[in-house]
Design an enzyme around this catalytic site. Structure first.
Site, PDB file in Angstrom:
ATOM      1  N   THR A   8       0.827  -1.219   0.000  1.00 51.85           N
ATOM      2  CA  THR A   8       0.000   0.000   0.000  1.00 51.85           C
ATOM      3  C   THR A   8       0.861   1.269   0.000  1.00 51.85           C
ATOM      4  O   THR A   8       1.920   1.311   0.630  1.00 51.85           O
ATOM      5  CB  THR A   8      -0.912  -0.005   1.246  1.00 51.85           C
ATOM      6  OG1 THR A   8      -1.639  -1.226   1.249  1.00 51.85           O
ATOM      7  CG2 THR A   8      -1.887   1.155   1.233  1.00 51.85           C
ATOM      8  N   GLN A  41     -23.576  -4.483  23.009  1.00 50.93           N
ATOM      9  CA  GLN A  41     -24.983  -4.293  23.394  1.00 50.93           C
ATOM     10  C   GLN A  41     -25.408  -5.352  24.421  1.00 50.93           C
ATOM     11  O   GLN A  41     -26.130  -5.053  25.366  1.00 50.93           O
ATOM     12  CB  GLN A  41     -25.857  -4.394  22.128  1.00 50.93           C
ATOM     13  CG  GLN A  41     -27.306  -3.995  22.328  1.00 50.93           C
ATOM     14  CD  GLN A  41     -27.476  -2.488  22.528  1.00 50.93           C
ATOM     15  OE1 GLN A  41     -26.530  -1.722  22.354  1.00 50.93           O
ATOM     16  NE2 GLN A  41     -28.657  -2.078  22.908  1.00 50.93           N
ATOM     17  N   GLU A  63      -6.103  -6.402   3.578  1.00 52.31           N
ATOM     18  CA  GLU A  63      -6.141  -7.554   2.649  1.00 52.31           C
ATOM     19  C   GLU A  63      -7.345  -7.479   1.707  1.00 52.31           C
ATOM     20  O   GLU A  63      -7.905  -8.505   1.319  1.00 52.31           O
ATOM     21  CB  GLU A  63      -6.156  -8.871   3.429  1.00 52.31           C
ATOM     22  CG  GLU A  63      -4.779  -9.416   3.731  1.00 52.31           C
ATOM     23  CD  GLU A  63      -3.950  -9.642   2.474  1.00 52.31           C
ATOM     24  OE1 GLU A  63      -3.063  -8.779   2.233  1.00 52.31           O
ATOM     25  OE2 GLU A  63      -4.164 -10.608   1.741  1.00 52.31           O
ATOM     26  N   GLY A  64      -7.721  -6.260   1.340  1.00 48.18           N
ATOM     27  CA  GLY A  64      -8.868  -6.050   0.445  1.00 48.18           C
ATOM     28  C   GLY A  64     -10.102  -5.700   1.254  1.00 48.18           C
ATOM     29  O   GLY A  64     -10.541  -6.491   2.087  1.00 48.18           O
TER      30      GLY A  64
HETATM   31  C1  LIG Z   1      -3.831  -1.162  10.496  1.00 49.95           C
HETATM   32  C2  LIG Z   1      -3.523  -1.379   9.063  1.00 49.95           C
HETATM   33  C3  LIG Z   1      -2.575  -2.326   8.689  1.00 49.95           C
HETATM   34  C4  LIG Z   1      -2.267  -2.518   7.339  1.00 49.95           C
HETATM   35  N1  LIG Z   1      -1.251  -3.379   6.996  1.00 49.95           N
HETATM   36  C5  LIG Z   1      -0.815  -3.404   5.712  1.00 49.95           C
HETATM   37  C6  LIG Z   1       0.369  -4.134   5.355  1.00 49.95           C
HETATM   38  O1  LIG Z   1       0.988  -4.790   6.186  1.00 49.95           O
HETATM   39  N2  LIG Z   1       0.803  -4.070   4.067  1.00 49.95           N
HETATM   40  C7  LIG Z   1       0.149  -3.349   3.119  1.00 49.95           C
HETATM   41  O2  LIG Z   1       0.605  -3.335   1.985  1.00 49.95           O
HETATM   42  N3  LIG Z   1      -0.987  -2.658   3.421  1.00 49.95           N
HETATM   43  C8  LIG Z   1      -1.471  -2.664   4.689  1.00 49.95           C
HETATM   44  N4  LIG Z   1      -2.598  -1.945   5.014  1.00 49.95           N
HETATM   45  C9  LIG Z   1      -3.285  -1.194   3.979  1.00 49.95           C
HETATM   46  C10 LIG Z   1      -4.643  -1.765   3.620  1.00 49.95           C
HETATM   47  O3  LIG Z   1      -4.504  -2.963   2.913  1.00 49.95           O
HETATM   48  C11 LIG Z   1      -5.384  -0.664   2.831  1.00 49.95           C
HETATM   49  O4  LIG Z   1      -5.714   0.346   3.778  1.00 49.95           O
HETATM   50  C12 LIG Z   1      -6.611  -1.173   2.139  1.00 49.95           C
HETATM   51  O5  LIG Z   1      -6.254  -2.017   1.083  1.00 49.95           O
HETATM   52  C13 LIG Z   1      -7.481  -0.034   1.590  1.00 49.95           C
HETATM   53  O6  LIG Z   1      -6.727   0.894   0.890  1.00 49.95           O
HETATM   54  P1  LIG Z   1      -6.865   2.453   1.251  1.00 49.95           P
HETATM   55  O7  LIG Z   1      -6.668   2.614   2.703  1.00 49.95           O
HETATM   56  O8  LIG Z   1      -5.983   3.218   0.351  1.00 49.95           O
HETATM   57  O9  LIG Z   1      -8.373   2.813   0.945  1.00 49.95           O
HETATM   58  P2  LIG Z   1      -9.026   3.127  -0.486  1.00 49.95           P
HETATM   59  O10 LIG Z   1      -8.598   2.130  -1.486  1.00 49.95           O
HETATM   60  O11 LIG Z   1      -8.832   4.557  -0.796  1.00 49.95           O
HETATM   61  O12 LIG Z   1     -10.548   2.864  -0.138  1.00 49.95           O
HETATM   62  C14 LIG Z   1     -11.368   3.794   0.602  1.00 49.95           C
HETATM   63  C15 LIG Z   1     -12.821   3.293   0.539  1.00 49.95           C
HETATM   64  O13 LIG Z   1     -13.242   3.258  -0.831  1.00 49.95           O
HETATM   65  C16 LIG Z   1     -13.673   1.957  -1.196  1.00 49.95           C
HETATM   66  N5  LIG Z   1     -13.236   1.697  -2.572  1.00 49.95           N
HETATM   67  C17 LIG Z   1     -11.966   1.690  -3.038  1.00 49.95           C
HETATM   68  N6  LIG Z   1     -11.945   1.419  -4.355  1.00 49.95           N
HETATM   69  C18 LIG Z   1     -13.235   1.239  -4.732  1.00 49.95           C
HETATM   70  C19 LIG Z   1     -13.860   0.927  -5.963  1.00 49.95           C
HETATM   71  N7  LIG Z   1     -13.158   0.717  -7.085  1.00 49.95           N
HETATM   72  N8  LIG Z   1     -15.214   0.818  -5.978  1.00 49.95           N
HETATM   73  C20 LIG Z   1     -15.947   1.003  -4.862  1.00 49.95           C
HETATM   74  N9  LIG Z   1     -15.402   1.313  -3.664  1.00 49.95           N
HETATM   75  C21 LIG Z   1     -14.062   1.416  -3.600  1.00 49.95           C
HETATM   76  C22 LIG Z   1     -12.996   1.022  -0.210  1.00 49.95           C
HETATM   77  O14 LIG Z   1     -13.724  -0.169  -0.052  1.00 49.95           O
HETATM   78  C23 LIG Z   1     -12.994   1.871   1.057  1.00 49.95           C
HETATM   79  O15 LIG Z   1     -14.233   1.756   1.710  1.00 49.95           O
HETATM   80  C24 LIG Z   1      -2.947  -1.777   6.358  1.00 49.95           C
HETATM   81  C25 LIG Z   1      -3.934  -0.854   6.736  1.00 49.95           C
HETATM   82  C26 LIG Z   1      -4.214  -0.636   8.055  1.00 49.95           C
HETATM   83  C27 LIG Z   1      -5.235   0.408   8.434  1.00 49.95           C
END
Ligand SMILES: Cc1cc2nc3c(=O)[nH]c(=O)nc-3n(C[C@H](O)[C@H](O)[C@H](O)COP(=O)(O)OP(=O)(O)OC[C@H]3O[C@@H](n4cnc5c(N)ncnc54)[C@H](O)[C@@H]3O)c2cc1C
Length: 558
Positions: free
Chosen positions: A127, A340, A367-368
């Site tokens: 990410t 609750q 993880e998605g």
């Molecule tokens: C505590 C924590 C640990 C993590 N650990 C790791 C790690 O070890 N390695 C790593 O690589 N990543 C890691 N992540 C990242 C995580 O996998 C991402 O946060 C996640 O994949 C979502 O990406 P984003 O945060 O950029 O949100 P976005 O992709 O910007 O999504 C924001 C919202 O929009 C929705 N959305 C996005 N695209 C679409 C679409 N095409 N159509 C409809 N809705 C959509 C999503 O479902 C979400 O609700 C971690 C995140 C957190 C918070």
């Protein structure tokens, strides 16, 4: 290969370790201090101590070569203890994934042996600030460094966001764009130009370290390119989604059960209006039983998928997505309901369910996200619907009807109603070209997941009745209770598929009246309504089993 006996022993030592080192008071204090207990994480990953990571490593590199089923069992157990610590262990597994699927034999030997022998902690760096769900948008680059006309190394520039173990790992798998496309690199802590941010202040999983990473002209030798071929990164990441999503599914399952296993004994003791809450049907049938049923439906799907992966059916990405979606959504709903169920006590830190609810929230994001799972499921099964000219779910429904003939009572007939309705809804969506609306495609993903889980739980209940479940399968509930759960779940699945498809397809269609008329006849709503007969009695039976009441309680065997 891990035998059922070894697996049982590993789970037992994990529980004993948790009882000694991670008692509630300790976990609550660490959560309040927002502290990752590094020493405990190392203890869990040290080969001469708990050595959990050995489970993931193939035998030829010093591990136990555990399969998907073993990994699911251990992940569920870890999540029951603390999801933050579980995430730390998962990060090493995720970090080593690109190596397991794509590395050269020399690279595998070097890195997997180091994880096994030294307890080396890994992080998985995919990410970025502007590339989350859409990893294809990544901006981190890896430029070739040439000498005498050949590539001798790469210079990495860019940044990574939200990386679990980001601040504590010894080695990192990092996805970066080479001239031939996204590729995985292994970067060690301490490399010049490589910096780790301070730990993020998070809503939950506060016992896990999450940090940003930055790369400024970080040099790595050419042998740090995983597989030593550029452009394989996204394929390598996808190759294990089925497996890794199953792990997060097990996290949702473990955390959801951890919350319910607090709410159930609490409600047996808490007296209101002269009797325990557990004796109030309006309480159990809203706050406890539906969540137990959804979690066990997700478990059935996880177990089936894990068995299929272990039997060599490939990485089963769509099934992994369904498992993750259903188990993590169920885990979240269960934790929320458990707050609750404990009333005011549930709202305080001391009773743990509030922490579990904050922790399990991450499972529908990393993880998605759930929305990406809905999209993946919807898209993949849409292809199956088209390829089979609409026959895919009718065929699966017929298999459920056959099961129902053999095992009436395991909910197969109700699961068949859900699948026939699903096939009809998909066909209406095709005829009206309604999947051009993204919302329809994603809702379809949800209906598919419910219908498929209904089929799974019916099959597992039937297997339990025949005493044919695998040796490692969960035996928390016996056949009569599983059958009742299968009926409850499949009734809801059928109603959900029919009702929601009527709502959304009519809502999206250009010719709404025509779509509604055609679909109303096709989804067989009256039969689905009739199938609800006996629902409350089944829920009573499940509640009795959960609370150890009456003869029916023999249904709960552990
Ligand atoms: C505590 C924590 C640990 C993590 N650990 C790791 C790690 O070890 N390695 C790593 O690589 N990543 C890691 N992540 C990242 C995580 O996998 C991402 O946060 C996640 O994949 C979502 O990406 P984003 O945060 O950029 O949100 P976005 O992709 O910007 O999504 C924001 C919202 O929009 C929705 N959305 C996005 N695209 C679409 C679409 N095409 N159509 C409809 N809705 C959509 C999503 O479902 C979400 O609700 C971690 C995140 C957190 C918070």
């Amino acid at each position: 290969m891990i035998t059922a006996k070894t697996l049982k022993l590993s789970l037992k030592s994990l529980r004993e370790f948790a009882r000694k080192r991670l008692a509630d008071a300790e976990v609550i204090a660490l959560d309040a201090r927002d502290e990752c207990p590094l020493e405990i994480v190392r203890h869990m990953c040290s080969p001469d101590k708990l050595g959990i990571q050995l489970l993931f490593i193939p035998e030829e590199f010093g591990g136990f070569g555990g399969g998907a089923f073993d990994v699911y069992c251990v992940c569920e157990e870890m999540a029951r203890i603390d999801l933050g610590i579980a995430t730390s262990v998962l990060a090493t597994f995720l970090g080593s994934d690109p190596i397991t699927v794509g590395a050269t034999p020399e690279q595998k030997k070097l890195w997997l042996s180091r994880i096994a022998d030294e307890g080396l902690l890994f992080a998985y760096g995919a990410t970025e600030p502007d590339a989350g769900s859409d990893l294809g948008a990544l901006q981190t680059t890896a430029d070739r460094v040439m000498e005498d006309g050949r590539v001798v190394g790469y210079r990495i520039n860019g940044s990574k966001q939200w990386i679990s173990n980001g601040g504590i790992a010894g080695a990192y798998s990092v996805l970066a764009n080479t001239p031939a496309g996204p590729s995985w690199f292994i970067v060690e802590r301490g490399a010049a130009g490589f910096a780790q941010g301070k730990p993020e202040d998070k809503h939950g999983i506060r016992l896990s370290n999450t940090a940003a990473l930055s790369f400024t002209d970080v040099y790595v030798d050419a042998d740090r390119l995983v597989g030593e071929v550029e452009g394989q990164g996204l394929l390598q990441a996808q190759a294990v989604f089925g497996y890794t999503r199953l792990m997060v599914a097990a996290f949702g399952l473990g955390a959801g059960w951890a919350a319910l296993d607090r709410a159930i004994p609490y409600s047996a003791k808490r007296i209101q209006a002269g009797s325990p809450l557990s004796e109030k049907q309006g309480y159990t049938h809203k706050l406890i039983v539906p969540h137990v049923v959804r979690l066990e439906a997700a478990r059935a799907y996880i177990e089936e998928t894990a068995e299929r992966i272990d039997a060599g059916e490939g990485s089963l990405n769509t099934e992994g997505a369904i498992a993750k979606y259903m188990a993590t959504e169920a885990g979240n709903a269960a934790a929320e309901a458990s707050i609750q169920a404990l009333g005011g006590y549930g709202y305080t830190h001391e009773y743990m369910v509030e922490k579990i609810s904050r922790d399990v929230r991450i499972t529908v994001i990393y993880e998605g996200t759930s929305e990406i799972m809905e999209m993946t499921i919807g898209r993949d099964r849409w292809q199956s619907h088209i390829k089979t000219r609409g026959g895919y779910y009718h065929e699966r429904a017929r298999a459920c009807e056959a099961l129902d003939r053999q095992h009436p009572g395991a909910g197969g007939g109700y699961a068949a109603l859900a699948m026939h309705a699903l096939a009809e809804a998909m066909e209406q969506a095709r005829a009206g070209r309604l999947t051009r609306h993204q919302h329809i495609l994603l809702r379809m993903g949800e209906w598919i997941a419910w219908a498929e889980c209904a089929g799974s739980l019916a099959r597992r209940a039937a297997l339990a009745a025949e005493n044919k479940l695998g040796e490692k399968a969960s035996r928390r509930f016996d056949a009569p209770v599983l059958e009742a759960m299968a009926r409850v779940f499949a009734r809801e699945a059928a109603l959900r598929v029919a009702g929601e498809s009527l709502r959304w397809l009519t809502g999206a269609a250009e010719n709404a009246a025509e779509t509604l008329t055609a679909l109303e006849a096709a989804v067989k709503l009256p039969a689905i309504h009739r199938a609800q007969a006996g629902l409350v009695a089944d829920m009573d039976l499940i509640a009795d089993a959960l609370y150890g009441r009456t003869a029916k309680a023999a249904g709960q065997v552990a």
